[in-house]
Design an enzyme around this catalytic site. Structure first.
Site, PDB file in Angstrom:
ATOM      1  N   GLU A 170       0.681  -1.613   0.090  1.00 18.16           N
ATOM      2  CA  GLU A 170       0.020  -0.059   0.310  1.00 18.16           C
ATOM      3  C   GLU A 170       0.936   1.301  -0.139  1.00 18.16           C
ATOM      4  O   GLU A 170       0.264   2.205  -0.241  1.00 18.16           O
ATOM      5  CB  GLU A 170      -1.432  -0.599   1.571  1.00 18.16           C
ATOM      6  N   HIS A 323       2.373 -10.316  17.033  1.00 19.77           N
ATOM      7  CA  HIS A 323       3.363 -11.333  17.857  1.00 19.77           C
ATOM      8  C   HIS A 323       5.317 -11.361  17.239  1.00 19.77           C
ATOM      9  O   HIS A 323       6.213 -12.078  18.188  1.00 19.77           O
ATOM     10  CB  HIS A 323       2.902 -12.137  17.198  1.00 19.77           C
ATOM     11  N   LYS A 364       8.314 -12.390  26.723  1.00 17.29           N
ATOM     12  CA  LYS A 364       8.680 -11.281  25.936  1.00 17.29           C
ATOM     13  C   LYS A 364       8.606  -9.534  26.022  1.00 17.29           C
ATOM     14  O   LYS A 364       9.143  -9.487  25.513  1.00 17.29           O
ATOM     15  CB  LYS A 364       7.316 -11.493  25.064  1.00 17.29           C
TER      16      LYS A 364
END
Length: 401
Positions: A170, A323, A364
């Site tokens: 895009e 993620h 994380k």
């Protein structure tokens, strides 16, 4: 009147004065009633007027922007968000967290531990700053957030980008043709008959993708030639780097990533218009191979070898970019700073909607971090965050040519 008593009720007649002829028995009954009412009122008052414990010293109080000045001070307005409550407070805390990312320097940690864990040349040379990962979904490149991201990469304010296929294509398409404002309620059937594609309340003419195909397919041909003749192993990030070079347009996010050598990772490169064209290209001119293993090694190494730098993550939207960035930071036992901006809920167990604390459980995000999630459309929140953080630190004398 009725008053509860055990499993049933007791009917107690009420008159302001004892009726004639009732005498002492009525007086006793009235006294009993007043006793019951008094006890009930005391219990109600105790429930309603529960005593408060003292607030801890320094607890912030709610106070929004008062609009008392003749001219609105937008800086003060944005600074007031953190004290306004609800998602305004989350937005203010996100601004604070990004500023902490930008404020951190290695020498601060050196001062804290006496320099025991740092190489002297890493301290006394150029300042060692936080390594910032920016992730975003494709709809944000379709929207005006593209210009906020463009500003950051043009001025080398972030270090690694992660997005989806649409988040890549895009950007290039916008260099060739316009995306238009529409409405969420536009009918899909009518749009299809007109060759128009809807992205929320945005409209993209299908001709835009035809222009992109005319530009992209010859590049695929050249990639295949270089693979066969020179043994080039193409990864998604190498392809995006090459496309940034080929577009040669200063309005492109990925042109500036190419110019400033900012890596862009997109493990789902084929999940979009580029994938459609790669599919048809595989029939017309077969043989092009794209190595995703090379990129997972490179992406995880962005975090593994970040030390002595701390890492900060800013993720707009959910899905793959969220993620992929979080999982890479698992390799270094978690990001040091984190801001999520999305409207997804956690109740379905999706990673998109998960709060930062879930990422802490996986390692994380570091357990001693102060991550923030803003439940807000990123087209609203992110430009305001940039205005109160990155923009305030921009130096015009270092602007890239």
């Amino acid at each position: 009147e009725h008053f509860p008593c055990g499993g049933g009720e007791v009917l107690v007649p009420f008159h302001p004065f004892p009726p004639h002829g009732r005498g002492t028995s009525w007086t006793k009954q009235g006294t009993t009633r007043r006793t019951v009412v008094s006890a009930a009122m005391e219990a109600a008052a105790e429930a309603v007027l529960q005593r408060s414990s003292e607030m801890e010293d320094g607890t912030p109080h709610v106070q929004g922007y008062a609009f008392e000045e003749e001219e609105t001070d937008y800086d003060k307005l944005l600074e007031s968000m953190v004290r306004s409550g609800f998602q305004a407070t989350a937005l203010g805390r996100a601004m604070d967290e990004v500023n902490r990312m930008l404020d951190w320097r290695l020498e601060h940690d050196v001062e804290d531990d006496g320099g025991a864990n740092c190489d002297e040349k890493e301290v006394h040379g150029d300042p060692v700053r936080t390594k910032i990962f920016l992730g975003f979904t494709s709809n944000l490149i379709s929207s005006g957030v593209r210009e906020s991201i463009l500003y950051l990469v043009k001025n080398r304010m972030v270090d690694v980008l992660v997005t989806t296929a649409g988040g890549v294509e895009e950007d290039f398409i916008k260099c060739m043709a316009k995306t238009y404002l529409g409405d969420f309620s536009l009918k899909g059937k009518d749009l299809r008959e007109k060759g128009m594609n809807r992205i929320g309340n945005l409209v993209v003419p299908n001709d835009n993708y035809c222009k992109f195909e005319d530009w992209f397919v010859p590049i695929l041909d050249q990639l295949l030639v270089e693979q066969e003749r020179e043994g080039v192993i193409w990864t998604p990030s190498k392809i995006i780097h090459r496309l940034g070079k080929e577009i040669d347009c200063t309005e492109s996010v990925y042109y500036w990533c190419y110019k400033n050598n900012i890596p862009v990772y997109c493990p789902a490169l084929t999940d979009g218009s580029m994938g459609d064209m790669i599919y048809f290209h595989a029939f017309k001119n077969p043989g092009l191979q794209i190595d995703i293993v090379g990129d997972i090694v490179a992406m995880n190494n962005e975090a593994v070898y970040a030390k002595p730098r701390k890492t900060g993550i800013i993720i707009l939207g959910g899905g793959l970019p969220k993620h992929h960035i979080c999982n890479a930071n698992l390799m270094k036992n978690g990001a040091d700073f984190a801001v999520f901006v999305n409207t997804a809920q956690e109740f379905d167990g999706s990673d998109s909607g998960a709060r930062p604390d879930e990422a802490v459980s996986w390692g994380k995000i570091r357990a001693d971090a102060s991550p923030v999630k803003v439940c807000c459309d990123a087209t609203i929140a992110f430009p305001l965050i940039v205005a109160q953080t990155f923009k305030k630190r921009f130096k015009w004398d270092t602007r890239p040519s």
